[in-house]
Design a protein around this motif. Structure first.
Motif, PDB file in Angstrom:
ATOM      1  N   ARG A  24      -4.186  -2.521 -12.106  1.00  0.00           N
ATOM      2  CA  ARG A  24      -3.766  -1.117 -12.055  1.00  0.00           C
ATOM      3  C   ARG A  24      -2.358  -1.006 -11.483  1.00  0.00           C
ATOM      4  O   ARG A  24      -2.034  -1.645 -10.491  1.00  0.00           O
ATOM      5  CB  ARG A  24      -4.737  -0.314 -11.192  1.00  0.00           C
ATOM      6  CG  ARG A  24      -6.113  -0.215 -11.821  1.00  0.00           C
ATOM      7  CD  ARG A  24      -7.001   0.656 -10.987  1.00  0.00           C
ATOM      8  NE  ARG A  24      -6.537   2.046 -10.965  1.00  0.00           N
ATOM      9  CZ  ARG A  24      -6.944   2.925 -10.059  1.00  0.00           C
ATOM     10  NH1 ARG A  24      -7.770   2.567  -9.109  1.00  0.00           N
ATOM     11  NH2 ARG A  24      -6.499   4.171 -10.106  1.00  0.00           N
ATOM     12  N   ASN A  50       0.827  -1.214   0.000  1.00  0.00           N
ATOM     13  CA  ASN A  50       0.000   0.000   0.000  1.00  0.00           C
ATOM     14  C   ASN A  50       0.860   1.262   0.000  1.00  0.00           C
ATOM     15  O   ASN A  50       0.384   2.344   0.302  1.00  0.00           O
ATOM     16  CB  ASN A  50      -1.000   0.012   1.162  1.00  0.00           C
ATOM     17  CG  ASN A  50      -0.343   0.024   2.517  1.00  0.00           C
ATOM     18  OD1 ASN A  50       0.876  -0.055   2.626  1.00  0.00           O
ATOM     19  ND2 ASN A  50      -1.145   0.130   3.554  1.00  0.00           N
ATOM     20  N   ARG A 109      -9.889   0.054  -0.999  1.00  0.00           N
ATOM     21  CA  ARG A 109      -9.551  -1.291  -1.424  1.00  0.00           C
ATOM     22  C   ARG A 109      -8.693  -2.062  -0.425  1.00  0.00           C
ATOM     23  O   ARG A 109      -8.749  -3.271  -0.350  1.00  0.00           O
ATOM     24  CB  ARG A 109      -8.797  -1.234  -2.775  1.00  0.00           C
ATOM     25  CG  ARG A 109      -9.589  -0.616  -3.906  1.00  0.00           C
ATOM     26  CD  ARG A 109     -10.743  -1.502  -4.350  1.00  0.00           C
ATOM     27  NE  ARG A 109     -10.379  -2.896  -4.498  1.00  0.00           N
ATOM     28  CZ  ARG A 109      -9.828  -3.415  -5.579  1.00  0.00           C
ATOM     29  NH1 ARG A 109      -9.613  -2.670  -6.629  1.00  0.00           N
ATOM     30  NH2 ARG A 109      -9.522  -4.697  -5.634  1.00  0.00           N
ATOM     31  N   ASP A 162      -5.206   9.109  -6.151  1.00  0.00           N
ATOM     32  CA  ASP A 162      -5.613   7.741  -6.466  1.00  0.00           C
ATOM     33  C   ASP A 162      -5.112   6.785  -5.403  1.00  0.00           C
ATOM     34  O   ASP A 162      -5.800   5.839  -5.021  1.00  0.00           O
ATOM     35  CB  ASP A 162      -5.045   7.323  -7.826  1.00  0.00           C
ATOM     36  CG  ASP A 162      -5.724   8.081  -8.946  1.00  0.00           C
ATOM     37  OD1 ASP A 162      -6.845   8.554  -8.716  1.00  0.00           O
ATOM     38  OD2 ASP A 162      -5.130   8.199 -10.031  1.00  0.00           O
ATOM     39  N   MET A 180       0.519   5.471  -9.520  1.00  0.00           N
ATOM     40  CA  MET A 180      -0.641   6.244  -9.071  1.00  0.00           C
ATOM     41  C   MET A 180      -0.246   7.598  -8.499  1.00  0.00           C
ATOM     42  O   MET A 180       0.750   7.721  -7.788  1.00  0.00           O
ATOM     43  CB  MET A 180      -1.380   5.473  -7.973  1.00  0.00           C
ATOM     44  CG  MET A 180      -2.331   4.448  -8.508  1.00  0.00           C
ATOM     45  SD  MET A 180      -3.201   3.715  -7.126  1.00  0.00           S
ATOM     46  CE  MET A 180      -4.062   2.427  -7.985  1.00  0.00           C
ATOM     47  N   GLU A 190      -7.237   6.984  -2.381  1.00  0.00           N
ATOM     48  CA  GLU A 190      -8.493   6.303  -2.691  1.00  0.00           C
ATOM     49  C   GLU A 190      -8.327   4.789  -2.581  1.00  0.00           C
ATOM     50  O   GLU A 190      -9.147   4.090  -2.002  1.00  0.00           O
ATOM     51  CB  GLU A 190      -8.891   6.692  -4.117  1.00  0.00           C
ATOM     52  CG  GLU A 190     -10.229   6.162  -4.552  1.00  0.00           C
ATOM     53  CD  GLU A 190     -11.369   7.063  -4.122  1.00  0.00           C
ATOM     54  OE1 GLU A 190     -11.093   8.120  -3.530  1.00  0.00           O
ATOM     55  OE2 GLU A 190     -12.518   6.679  -4.365  1.00  0.00           O
ATOM     56  N   LEU A 191      -7.209   4.300  -3.121  1.00  0.00           N
ATOM     57  CA  LEU A 191      -6.921   2.860  -3.060  1.00  0.00           C
ATOM     58  C   LEU A 191      -6.804   2.396  -1.611  1.00  0.00           C
ATOM     59  O   LEU A 191      -7.374   1.379  -1.211  1.00  0.00           O
ATOM     60  CB  LEU A 191      -5.613   2.568  -3.802  1.00  0.00           C
ATOM     61  CG  LEU A 191      -5.159   1.111  -3.818  1.00  0.00           C
ATOM     62  CD1 LEU A 191      -5.875   0.368  -4.934  1.00  0.00           C
ATOM     63  CD2 LEU A 191      -3.655   0.983  -4.004  1.00  0.00           C
ATOM     64  N   ARG A 192      -6.078   3.170  -0.819  1.00  0.00           N
ATOM     65  CA  ARG A 192      -5.902   2.807   0.591  1.00  0.00           C
ATOM     66  C   ARG A 192      -7.219   2.854   1.329  1.00  0.00           C
ATOM     67  O   ARG A 192      -7.486   2.043   2.211  1.00  0.00           O
ATOM     68  CB  ARG A 192      -4.932   3.777   1.264  1.00  0.00           C
ATOM     69  CG  ARG A 192      -3.492   3.589   0.859  1.00  0.00           C
ATOM     70  CD  ARG A 192      -2.679   4.686   1.511  1.00  0.00           C
ATOM     71  NE  ARG A 192      -1.265   4.591   1.182  1.00  0.00           N
ATOM     72  CZ  ARG A 192      -0.398   5.538   1.515  1.00  0.00           C
ATOM     73  NH1 ARG A 192      -0.801   6.608   2.159  1.00  0.00           N
ATOM     74  NH2 ARG A 192       0.874   5.399   1.205  1.00  0.00           N
ATOM     75  N   VAL A 216       0.100   0.352  -9.348  1.00  0.00           N
ATOM     76  CA  VAL A 216       0.013   1.115  -8.104  1.00  0.00           C
ATOM     77  C   VAL A 216       1.149   2.133  -7.983  1.00  0.00           C
ATOM     78  O   VAL A 216       0.964   3.233  -7.478  1.00  0.00           O
ATOM     79  CB  VAL A 216       0.028   0.162  -6.887  1.00  0.00           C
ATOM     80  CG1 VAL A 216       0.018   0.939  -5.594  1.00  0.00           C
ATOM     81  CG2 VAL A 216      -1.155  -0.780  -6.949  1.00  0.00           C
TER      82      VAL A 216
END
Ligand SMILES: Nc1ncnc2c1ncn2[C@@H]1O[C@H](COP(=O)(O)OP(=O)(O)O)[C@@H](O)[C@H]1O
Ligand SMILES: [Mg+2]
Lengths: 302, 396
Positions: free
Chosen positions: B86, B71, B103, B95, B91, B98-100, B88
């Motif tokens: 995607r 992460n 997801r 983004d 990013m 948002e991922l952290r 990472v």
């Protein structure tokens, strides 16, 4: 060894500032004077007994015990009956203004230093310098820039009181468990959010210890400021010393002590309550919190 | 789902200085000489959706570094990281946040709870960051707390809880955001053995309900074997072995791994399948007793399993009953059968059936769901597999 004309450099620098920035100093001077006058006005306007009741209530609110409230009440009555009330309020007004300015400057610098190792390294020697330079040495240039009166006292007091605000803010933020910060990051927080939601609340007990130190530093300095026309209890003491009036000097000194004890206990108690309500296991290290014996009153002896 | 290839992390050096060093064959020394430290060295891993993937190794072997690169709490120095197609590492800040937030969630070794907030607020933290209205996120937090068995403790502060309870809050905080990837950094290492066991059960229960993709770091191989589908063993920032628990137990890649394996309570990890042998002899019901008795004598055995056409167990033919049948001139084994044997499913751990070994004339039978004989587990096979693998390598 080369003979460095440091004295000439400093004089030239002071002269340069005076020549080019006198407008700035005038504005600052007016502003500070207004601030001090305003807070003095607030303090002196009500009848002493009304204010005395307020201070007593504040002591109780901070400590939730009746002894400190009672001691506050007796102490302030003593000041009033020694006819030192107005002088004490003048001193308190200066302390309040200097402490607020020191915190307004110091806390943001402390936050920035905690987040940037570079700034931290750069700021540290400056703080050391500010704290260890004998106070008279920067009282003098302050007089040059702002003239005789209450303003140079406030400026010198503020400069003297900034370091603990910076240091303890930085320390408090750095002490926050790095895993907790990681947790906030791992859930997608911005660094601003982390500062607001995690770092500042968890650093608050340490920052409050800093506030306590700032107030005590300011109080210790304010007496010295009496020498340059700062008024208040400082002026009483200085005058008594020059006239060898031991009795009057003692009354002034006693008033300072009462004010010091009051400010120390009340601000420390507020800090502790912060710590308790946050349920922090780590209390700020007691070494950094001055006790009346050493820290705050020591400069008087210089 | 998670595909990491050639991830490296150099601590203490700027990337532009660190990257050239990574091509070096002796990069550990090269990095150290430049004043840095190689925390993760060319780590590649692939985690399937719904898999519980374990990273294992001694302290300082780079487990947390690898986990945090997923992460980007630790920024990789080199390599590629793809999550659900995607990239990472490419990013932008937004983004990544948002991922952290949506997801990936994370559970920490020392719980990392916010001491100044209530349990409920702690559990709701991810949703607060997401900007979910207070009422909704606190309801969701209560739901998550109920799932970890803390439904009634929402108003207390973390300090009032025991370690196990705190980690339940840590889990609830991770569950509340509904992330499908869960990173866990030694989540149970700080707990007492009994509590630890309880938490492992809880994790397995939760995992059975909704299959998240979990990357789980531990230094405890027993734990790894208990919960992990696959285990990646790390040493000095490198991957030394990756495979199922059974594979690692059966053939440790080097001494480092076999040292680990030596500590494992093998009886809990090894299953009937791992010690299975093909039966030396079996018979059909229609076989003649005389013939079977002769084969038995030749193999120096006292009994054998009798199977039907599908390979299902009918019973055991004992030598003394066979001898009686021969004397009586019987044509088949119908009257020689006794039900004196034990069966186990192939996936049962040894600990649960090793006491059954040696009770009967025949070894324990391992069967599938339909009762078909898959193999036998002789007592000697159990004993030798429980012995330390080091001795095995010493012999080899
Ligand atoms: N921020 C850092 N700076 C420098 N070295 C680090 C840092 N974090 C970890 N390391 C080093 O990297 C190595 C691997 O650390 P880590 O991934 O935490 O190992 P593990 O989780 O397996 O105990 C350790 O030797 C550690 O000292
Ligand atoms: Mg670790």
């Amino acid at each position: 060894m080369p003979d460095l004309p440091v004295d000439a450099w400093v004089e030239r620098a002071v002269q340069f500032l005076l020549d080019n920035f006198s407008g700035v100093f005038d504005v600052a001077s007016t502003l500070i004077l207004q601030l001090v006058n305003a807070s003095y006005f607030v303090l002196i306007r009500p009848h002493p007994l009304v204010l005395l009741a307020c201070f007593t209530a504040l002591a109780w609110a901070a400590t939730r015990r009746w002894q400190p409230a009672l001691i506050t009440c007796l102490g302030l009555l003593l000041i009033q009956s020694m006819a030192m009330w107005a002088e004490t309020m003048q001193t308190l007004a200066v302390v309040i203004v200097a402490a607020v300015v020191a915190l307004v400057v110091g806390i943001p610098v402390g936050i920035a230093a905690a987040r940037s190792p570079r700034l931290s390294v750069a700021v540290r020697p400056v703080l050391d310098f500010m704290q260890t330079l004998p106070v008279f040495v920067y009282l003098l240039p302050a007089v040059f820039f702002f003239g005789i009166g209450v303003v140079p006292g406030v400026v010198a007091t503020t400069v003297f009181a900034i370091p603990p605000a910076v240091r303890l803010t930085e320390l408090g933020i750095r002490q926050v468990d790095s895993e907790v910060i990681e947790a906030a990051q791992a859930f997608g927080s911005r660094s601003r959010q982390i500062l607001r939601d995690v770092q500042l609340p968890l650093a608050m007990p340490t920052i409050m210890a800093g506030v306590n130190q700032v107030i005590m530093m300011a109080l210790s300095m304010v007496v010295i400021a009496g020498m340059v026309g700062g008024g208040g209890l400082g002026a009483v003491v200085v005058e008594a010393v020059t006239r060898l009036d031991i009795g009057r000097g003692f009354e002034g000194g006693l008033s300072v002590v009462i004010l010091a004890i009051y400010l120390d206990r009340v601000s420390a108690a507020f800090g502790e309550r912060q710590g308790r309500s946050r349920r922090l296991r780590t209390r700020p290290t007691s070494g950094t919190v001055p006790t009346l014996g050493e820290g705050p009153l020591e400069p008087l002896a210089r | 789902m998670i595909e990491a290839s050639h991830l490296s992390k150099v601590y203490g050096l700027p990337p532009n200085r660190a990257l050239p060093l990574l091509t070096d064959d002796r990069r550990h020394e090269a990095v150290r000489q430049a004043g840095g430290f190689l925390g993760a060295d060319d780590v590649s891993l692939r985690v399937q959706r719904g898999e519980l993937f374990v990273i294992m190794g001694l302290s300082g072997s780079g487990k947390s570094t690898v986990l945090r690169m997923i992460n980007r709490l630790v920024e990789p120095t080199g390599g590629r990281l793809i999550i659900d197609g995607r990239d990472v590492l490419a990013m932008a800040e937004d983004d990544l946040r948002e991922l952290r937030n949506r997801r990936i969630s994370m559970v920490f070794q020392h719980f990392a709870l916010f001491p100044h907030r209530t349990i409920r607020e702690n559990a709701a933290y991810g949703l607060k960051v997401r900007g979910v209205p207070a009422k909704e996120r606190l309801e969701r937090a209560d739901w998550a707390l109920r799932r970890v068995g803390l439904g009634d403790r929402g108003d207390t502060r973390p300090d009032a809880l025991s370690g196990g309870m705190k980690q339940r809050v840590g889990l609830a905080r991770a569950l509340a955001t509904d992330a499908d990837i869960l990173l866990m950094d030694e989540p149970f290492s700080a707990l007492d053995p009994l509590i630890k066991r309880e938490m492992q059960e809880l994790l397995l229960t939760l995992q059975a309900e909704d299959q998240r993709t979990i990357v789980f770091v531990t230094h405890d191989l027993n734990e790894a074997m208990r919960i992990g589908h696959r285990i990646m063993v790390m040493k000095d920032g490198r991957v030394v072995q990756c495979g199922s628990g059974q594979e690692i137990l059966a053939s440790p890649a080097d001494d480092y791994v076999s040292d680990f394996v030596a500590d494992v309570d093998r009886s809990r990890v090894l299953t009937a399948a791992s010690v299975l042998r093909p039966p030396l002899l079996t018979a059909r019901l229609a076989d003649s007793p005389e013939d079977v008795l002769r084969r038995l004598g030749a193999a120096e055995m006292n009994g054998l399993f009798v199977l039907d056409e599908l390979g299902c167990l009918l019973g055991v033919a004992r030598d003394d009953l066979l001898a009686d049948a021969v004397r009586n001139g019987e044509e088949d084994l119908r009257n020689c059968l006794v039900q004196e044997y034990e069966t186990v499913p192939v996936d049962r751990p040894l600990i649960e059936f090793c006491h059954l070994a040696g009770r009967h004339t025949v070894p324990i039978a391992a069967v599938d769901e339909d009762g078909r004989l898959l193999g036998v587990v002789p007592r000697a096979a159990i004993l030798s597999s429980l012995a330390s693998p080091k001795k095995v390598t010493a012999h080899a």
